[in-house]
Design a protein around this motif. Sequence first.
Motif, mmCIF file in Angstrom:
data_model
loop_
_atom_site.group_PDB
_atom_site.id
_atom_site.type_symbol
_atom_site.label_atom_id
_atom_site.label_comp_id
_atom_site.label_asym_id
_atom_site.label_seq_id
_atom_site.Cartn_x
_atom_site.Cartn_y
_atom_site.Cartn_z
ATOM 1 N N VAL A 81 -8.008 7.881 -6.811
ATOM 2 C CA VAL A 81 -7.996 8.753 -5.629
ATOM 3 C C VAL A 81 -9.306 9.527 -5.544
ATOM 4 O O VAL A 81 -9.760 10.119 -6.528
ATOM 5 N N TYR A 135 -7.357 7.803 1.150
ATOM 6 C CA TYR A 135 -7.449 7.656 -0.308
ATOM 7 C C TYR A 135 -8.809 8.125 -0.818
ATOM 8 O O TYR A 135 -8.913 8.885 -1.782
ATOM 9 N N LEU A 145 1.396 8.749 -4.196
ATOM 10 C CA LEU A 145 0.947 10.112 -3.918
ATOM 11 C C LEU A 145 2.017 10.933 -3.204
ATOM 12 O O LEU A 145 1.949 12.168 -3.191
#
Length: 286
Positions: free
Chosen positions: A37, A101, A129
């Motif tokens: 990420v 992302y 997430l």
Amino acid sequence: MSSVLGGTLPLDLDPQQLLADAAAILDQATERFMSGVGAPSAVTKGHNDFATEFDFELERTISAELAQRTQIAVHGEEFGGPDLTEGTVWVVDPIDGTYNYSAGLPIAGMLLALVHDGRPVLGLTWLPLSGLNYQGFVGGGLVCNGKPMPQLAPRKLSEAMLAFGAFNIASRGRYPGAYRVEMLGELSRRTSRLRLFGSTGFDLALTAGGQLDGSVTFGHHAWDNAGGAALVLAAGGQISDIEGRPWSVTSPSIVAASPGVHDELIELIGRLGDPGAFEPPKEKYT
């Protein structure tokens, strides 16, 4: 209005086992997904589109595991693969919502679909997430985080919350920006709420799960749409393209929604007329 049933697997393939194999592969890939990420762009793919190094790494890993475990060919976003309109093929999007992302926005995930002769059969959308994992197959129901989900109940557009696809007023193509903005305005008058998340997989998975009542997507890529299409059908929802035609991997767009909402959406969109008529003059946006 039209909505397509999913594809039918050959008799020697067990959808439950295929889902279990695919889920295990995505579980194994989750830690690596989470570690990337915020990864910057590695390869520019077109206007305002790119891939990170994690896109390539995850696709290689997921595709290799899928092919080995299931003996079914794989088509990925980054590396391509066999024709999706013939036979049984896995479709992989290693990171959907890449812009989110890369920016560290927690709306992104890993998408998998199995299609047969271009029709969605089963789908998996892993959203680490958000703490949500969706899986299901057409005719077999939807499961979220290991829990079977109820089938989608009929709803009205006036009480619906919808996700809306990306747009730029100056964009052209099949669904020009001016057409999308006009549609957005009409939907804002007819729906309860509108949301723009920037991830097709997220939009479709939450539509299947009932957190959203529908989604409108202007993109045509099978790796973005096929998994979510299967999930919505598994949940008892309806899908088509924007013009109301049955959805397949060659469709130019996808509208997915709960029963009732889908038909109202297609009727409203149809009243807008030809998308090409909304093409803005070139000089207006130079």
